[in-house]
Scaffold this active site. Structure first.
Site, PDB file in Angstrom:
ATOM      1  N   ASP A 135     -45.548 -85.606  40.578  1.00 56.67           N
ATOM      2  CA  ASP A 135     -44.611 -85.253  41.634  1.00 56.67           C
ATOM      3  C   ASP A 135     -44.428 -83.740  41.629  1.00 56.67           C
ATOM      4  OD1 ASP A 135     -42.422 -86.046  43.551  1.00 56.67           O
ATOM      5  OD2 ASP A 135     -42.647 -87.923  42.428  1.00 56.67           O
ATOM      6  N   HIS A 174     -39.613 -95.944  44.657  1.00 56.12           N
ATOM      7  CA  HIS A 174     -38.378 -95.812  43.876  1.00 56.12           C
ATOM      8  C   HIS A 174     -37.150 -95.526  44.750  1.00 56.12           C
ATOM      9  CE1 HIS A 174     -39.723 -91.834  44.718  1.00 56.12           C
ATOM     10  NE2 HIS A 174     -38.581 -91.325  44.287  1.00 56.12           N
ATOM     11  N   ASP A 175     -37.356 -95.232  46.031  1.00 52.61           N
ATOM     12  CA  ASP A 175     -36.223 -94.972  46.940  1.00 52.61           C
ATOM     13  C   ASP A 175     -35.928 -96.156  47.854  1.00 52.61           C
ATOM     14  OD1 ASP A 175     -35.980 -92.312  46.100  1.00 52.61           O
ATOM     15  OD2 ASP A 175     -37.367 -91.582  47.639  1.00 52.61           O
ATOM     16  N   GLU A 235     -44.807 -86.255  51.096  1.00 55.30           N
ATOM     17  CA  GLU A 235     -43.702 -87.102  51.554  1.00 55.30           C
ATOM     18  C   GLU A 235     -43.137 -86.414  52.799  1.00 55.30           C
ATOM     19  OE1 GLU A 235     -39.671 -89.256  49.879  1.00 55.30           O
ATOM     20  OE2 GLU A 235     -39.939 -87.117  49.657  1.00 55.30           O
ATOM     21  N   ASP A 280     -42.919 -83.899  47.097  1.00 53.34           N
ATOM     22  CA  ASP A 280     -41.588 -84.352  47.505  1.00 53.34           C
ATOM     23  C   ASP A 280     -41.127 -83.623  48.774  1.00 53.34           C
ATOM     24  OD1 ASP A 280     -39.308 -85.995  46.664  1.00 53.34           O
ATOM     25  OD2 ASP A 280     -38.246 -84.082  46.498  1.00 53.34           O
TER      26      ASP A 280
END
Ligand code: TEU
Length: 540
Positions: free
Chosen positions: A98, A314-315, A250, A199
């Site tokens: 990430d 994970h979100d 993302e 991200d």
């Protein structure tokens, strides 16, 4: 379309803090990942994406970084990280990290210096504004707070944060800062990693004028602002083009036209993206909208850019709970959702535990939750005088903790995740849903994933095939073809709890490749059982 390893790959996302705890402190860690690499390899995975493990006060589970060159103690240390890369590569796998460079932690020395005085050379590494009429510069909200501005008493200015107050945004207009980031990217690439998941990378550029938004609740003003493509092209020139790596951005708040600008192969920005049209438009399953999204992205990127396929991370609440049936048809439904992700155009992503059909959670009280987005929203709404229980209930379905409970390895205490007290409670259904049980049952969700992944290795049509939706207007049946060279596959699925009928007119010669029901198709092939899915090869 050019063939590329990252188009053919299947990516497995490891939320390491909930994956496997090797030392009993209640947090998963990098050593725990090493211990489970054979499990990942056996599944057929090509690439691992690791969520952030840089030094961090951990207000937002590692997305608030205080040192880009250090490793969080909970996760391990640099020696373990190096061993991890080595072990990953020894197994022929790749790893992406990430990259969180829209913001840092407020504890990062850069921010500590920046906030120390208006004249500090690093003042300009973050975004500082004077008050307007004695108040914040505008009415914008942030993802995790009612305002994206935080007042700094000492220096009499506001700083800008797209996420929590503890996550100030970096000022990408500053070339010195940009070079610092590029240097840091090279540091990790030189250690041998194979790419980055970036991200909220389309948030780097900010609007120039900071005018009030008409509807502050639609926070799309935070993203896709002028200058963003210059930054990404510079990043490509300065860093990425010198390495054979994959990048996945993302990218919230984009249509296919806007998305293409980030991944168009001729523009030299990113390889692929995660867009959020499914997550944002569909709190729960909506077949017609899903088909529309798939078709418009396929058409929008066709031959020019590459997409990703995912339904959770994970979100976002685990897919079988949010978009499928996690009760009576959990196994069939988990297999059906997997089939879509692996047979629709784009690189498929599996979020840890998805491959055994793990479900979302429903803890009893807000105290059992950890998610900063959920907790901040809870306190904001309750402070307006709303009933706490009602607010709590309204936040349950989409709480990010639905996906963050520990990986369920077996039916021993704490699901075999840790011998200590896990940082977040284990989902109570681990007795039934766990890896050990899945490995013992040839009909499990796990073995179905293995088959799907293996098929992708052998059949280019799954990767490079043209896509055509055969029944765009059906509410429950999703029927589409993928065609590559002289091969055509027909994917037929019934996304509902009732039987449906599909007449195979025009597809007379067909061979079944994979299905999620064990049944005799000689009779009643036209009836699709609840959550049934079949993949056929068609002979013309
Ligand atoms: O998430 C950003 C984020 O919240 C959105 O992309 C959201 O998922 C999307 O708009 C759909 O509604 C990233 C990380 O994945 C998350 O864990 C961090 O908390 C956040 O950035 C801040 O770094």
């Amino acid at each position: 379309m050019n063939k590329m390893w990252w188009k053919e790959a299947v990516v497995y996302q490891i939320y390491w803090r909930s994956f496997f705890d090797s030392d009993g402190d209640g947090y998963g860690d990098l050593k725990g990942v090493i211990e489970k690499l054979d499990y990942i390899k056996d599944l057929g995975i090509d690439v691992i994406w690791l969520n952030p493990f840089y030094n961090s006060p951990d207000r937002d589970n590692g997305y608030d970084i205080s040192d880009y060159y250090g490793i969080m103690e909970k996760a391990g240390d640099m020696a373990i990280f190096e061993e991890l890369i080595q072990e990953i590569h020894n197994r022929g796998l790749k790893v992406i990290m990430d990259l969180v460079v829209n913001h840092t932690s407020d504890q990062h020395p850069w921010f500590v210096e920046s906030r120390s005085s208006k004249d500090h050379p690093k003042r300009d590494w973050y975004i500082w504004e004077d008050p307007k009429d004695g108040k914040a510069p505008n009415n914008w909200r942030s993802y995790f707070a009612p305002s994206c501005w935080e007042w700094d008493e000492e220096t009499g200015q506001y700083y800008y944060h797209s996420f929590a107050v503890e996550q100030p945004d970096l000022n990408w207009k500053n070339p010195v800062l940009r070079n610092e980031i590029y240097k840091m990217m090279r540091f990790w690439l030189d250690k041998g990693i194979d790419g980055f998941r970036m991200d909220v990378i389309n948030l780097l550029a900010k609007k120039e004028d900071f005018l009030d938004a008409e509807n502050p609740y639609n926070i799309s003003y935070l993203a896709n602002n002028p200058g963003i493509h210059d930054y990404l092209q510079e990043m490509h020139r300065e860093v990425l083009q010198h390495y054979n790596v994959m990048t996945v951005g993302e990218i919230p708040f984009v249509s296919p036209d806007e998305g293409l600008l980030y991944v168009d192969e001729s523009r030299n920005e990113l390889n692929t993206l995660f867009h959020f049209q499914v997550a944002d438009d569909m709190p729960t399953w909506d077949m017609l909208r899903y088909k529309e999204i798939q078709s418009s992205w396929y058409e929008g990127l066709k031959q020019r850019g590459w997409n990703s396929q995912f339904l959770n991370n994970h979100d976002h609440t685990r897919q079988v709970t949010r978009y499928g049936n996690d009760g009576k048809y959990r196994v069939q439904s988990a297999k059906l959702l997997a089939t879509m992700i692996h047979t629709l155009p784009g690189t498929p992503y599996i979020f840890q535990g998805e491959e055994i059909g793990m479900t979302g959670v429903r803890f009893d009280s807000i105290e059992d939750y950890n998610d900063i987005a959920m907790k901040n929203k809870f306190h904001e709404e309750v402070s307006k005088g709303r009933d706490p229980q009602e607010v709590f209930e309204s936040l349950l379905l989409l709480s990010r903790d639905n996906s963050r409970t520990p990986m369920q390895w077996n039916d021993s205490p704490q699901a075999g995740f840790s011998i200590g007290e896990p940082w977040i409670k284990v989902n109570p259904n681990y007795n039934e849903i766990n890896v050990e049980a899945a490995l013992k049952n040839p009909d499990s969700v796990y073995y179905y994933y293995r088959k799907l992944i293996a098929l992708r290795k052998e059949n280019d049509v799954m990767v490079y095939g043209d896509y055509k939706d055969i029944l765009p207007d059906d509410d429950h049946l999703y029927v589409y073809t993928r065609s590559y060279k002289n091969i055509t596959w027909l994917i037929v699925l019934n996304h509902c709890d009732e039987k449906q009928t599909f007449t195979f007119e025009g597809y007379t010669d067909r061979d079944l490749i994979l299905s999620n029901y064990q049944r005799d198709l000689e009779t009643n092939e036209e009836i699709l059982f609840p959550h049934e899915v079949r993949i056929y090869q068609i002979t013309k």
